[in-house]
Motif scaffolding. Structure first.
Motif, short mmCIF file in Angstrom:
data_model
loop_
_atom_site.label_atom_id
_atom_site.label_comp_id
_atom_site.label_asym_id
_atom_site.label_seq_id
_atom_site.Cartn_x
_atom_site.Cartn_y
_atom_site.Cartn_z
N ASP A 1 123.77 21.21 97.27
CA ASP A 1 122.56 20.73 96.55
C ASP A 1 121.34 21.19 96.91
O ASP A 1 120.71 20.58 97.87
N VAL A 2 120.42 22.20 96.40
CA VAL A 2 119.09 22.69 96.84
C VAL A 2 118.26 22.15 95.71
O VAL A 2 117.11 22.60 95.96
N THR A 3 118.47 21.46 94.90
CA THR A 3 117.34 20.99 93.99
C THR A 3 116.38 20.28 94.49
O THR A 3 116.82 19.60 95.18
N CYS A 4 115.11 20.47 93.74
CA CYS A 4 113.91 19.70 94.60
C CYS A 4 112.97 19.34 93.37
O CYS A 4 112.50 20.32 92.68
N SER A 5 112.42 18.27 93.45
CA SER A 5 111.23 17.92 92.60
C SER A 5 110.17 19.01 92.70
O SER A 5 109.74 19.54 94.00
N GLY A 6 109.49 19.23 91.87
CA GLY A 6 108.32 20.32 91.89
C GLY A 6 108.72 21.74 92.04
O GLY A 6 107.89 22.60 92.01
N ALA A 7 110.03 22.02 91.93
CA ALA A 7 110.64 23.57 91.97
C ALA A 7 110.00 24.36 90.88
O ALA A 7 110.17 23.74 89.55
N THR A 8 109.58 25.58 91.14
CA THR A 8 109.38 26.57 89.95
C THR A 8 110.28 27.73 90.24
O THR A 8 110.97 27.87 91.30
N THR A 9 110.12 28.60 89.45
CA THR A 9 111.17 29.86 89.45
C THR A 9 110.85 30.40 90.88
O THR A 9 111.74 31.19 91.44
N ALA A 10 109.56 30.47 91.28
CA ALA A 10 109.04 31.10 92.54
C ALA A 10 109.84 30.43 93.76
O ALA A 10 110.20 31.04 94.73
N HIS A 11 109.88 29.10 93.60
CA HIS A 11 110.47 28.40 94.63
C HIS A 11 112.21 28.66 94.84
O HIS A 11 112.79 28.67 95.74
N VAL A 12 112.62 29.37 93.44
CA VAL A 12 113.95 29.34 93.55
C VAL A 12 114.36 31.11 94.21
O VAL A 12 115.12 31.33 95.05
N LEU A 13 113.34 31.74 94.05
CA LEU A 13 113.35 33.23 94.22
C LEU A 13 112.84 33.63 95.77
O LEU A 13 113.31 34.44 96.58
N ASN A 14 111.50 32.90 95.94
CA ASN A 14 111.01 33.38 97.09
C ASN A 14 110.39 32.65 98.06
O ASN A 14 110.02 32.80 99.00
N ASP A 15 109.82 31.49 97.44
CA ASP A 15 108.73 30.60 98.02
C ASP A 15 109.45 29.28 98.71
O ASP A 15 110.48 28.74 98.11
N ARG A 16 109.19 28.82 100.00
CA ARG A 16 109.75 28.02 100.84
C ARG A 16 108.91 26.79 99.91
O ARG A 16 107.85 26.69 99.28
N GLN A 17 109.78 25.44 99.96
CA GLN A 17 109.19 24.18 99.34
C GLN A 17 109.77 23.13 100.36
O GLN A 17 110.74 22.93 100.71
#
Length: 265
Positions: free
Chosen positions: A49-65
């Motif tokens: 489970d890598v779901t996270c509050s505040g995530a955007t499509t960029a956090h899915v594909l490229n960005d650290r969160q």
């Protein structure tokens, strides 16, 4: 045991639903009773489970969160199931509802006529003014369709054996003509429009990339946050409350899990 990776934002993470999941990055608001955990239990899957509050499509594909790598890095190609609930933060959907609720509360505190009060509050809180600007929401929606398609295509490439399922957002607002106080009617209508467009864009992205779609929004029309049997929380104050305002409650997570399990049969 088959591998299941759950990706997405707070609408999948389940902030405020107790108990919290162990090992989640601080601030992700990940619940041990969110729909990914419930699906994994029902289908006897090994959950990542890598779901996270505040995530955007960029956090899915490229960005650290919050110190975690992009969510897609959790895929290793052995998955049999991947679920994705994303896009709302790209278009400011839940932030819009939060802003509208704050503005509704502020209207009672700032003197003057309603239109004058709204302009005063918007000047004091420019972020609220931006979130409630229909043109700004339309611009964000115009960009989100391609972002969702990129997510679907990338996940399909990284998990070629998996059943990849987009899960759209549960319905939060009541139907038109029904009060969503403290939200003003115009703000609630903008929220409905954004929610409808986001559902359409998510379904289109799923179809374009060979993914499945679970229509949680359509299944929850009568279970909005102002209903007698809500699957999401309304504008609960003061913050924080459990579950988080404008997010799924435990019943909503269980309902979404049921829809996903049914889609695998």
């Amino acid at each position: 045991m088959s591998r299941y990776v759950a990706m997405g934002s707070s609408m999948a993470a389940g902030p405020g639903i107790r108990p919290r999941a162990t090992g989640a990055p601080r601030g992700c608001g990940r619940s041990a009773h969110n729909y990914p955990h419930l699906v994994a239990q029902r289908l006897n899957l090994d959950l990542v489970d890598v779901t996270c509050s505040g995530a955007t499509t960029a956090h899915v594909l490229n960005d650290r969160q919050r110190g975690a790598p992009p969510q897609i890095d959790a895929l290793d190609g052995s998955e049999t199931l991947v679920t994705i609930t994303i896009g709302g933060n790209d278009v400011g959907y839940i932030p819009l509802l939060m802003a509208a609720a704050l503005l509704g509360s502020a209207r009672r505190l700032v003197p003057g006529r309603r239109g004058t009060r709204d302009r005063r509050v918007s000047r004091l809180l420019p972020v609220i003014g931006s979130l409630l600007d229909p043109a700004a929401r339309e611009q964000a929606l115009d960009h989100s369709g391609e972002s969702l398609r990129r997510v679907g295509a990338a996940v399909r490439r990284r998990a070629p054996q998996a059943r990849v399922v987009f899960v759209d957002y549960l319905t939060v607002l009541p139907p038109a003509g029904t009060s969503a106080a403290p939200l003003a009617d115009t703000d609630a209508e903008l929220g409905r429009y954004v929610a409808t467009r986001l559902e359409e864009l998510t379904a289109a992205a799923a179809a374009a990339t060979g993914c499945m779609i679970v229509r949680a929004g359509a299944a929850s029309r009568e279970h909005h946050a102002w209903s007698a049997n809500p699957w999401t929380a309304g504008a609960t104050w003061p913050l924080p409350r459990r579950p988080a305002p404008f997010h799924p409650n435990a019943a909503g997570m269980a309902a979404v899990a049921d829809l996903i399990v049914q889609s695998t049969r």
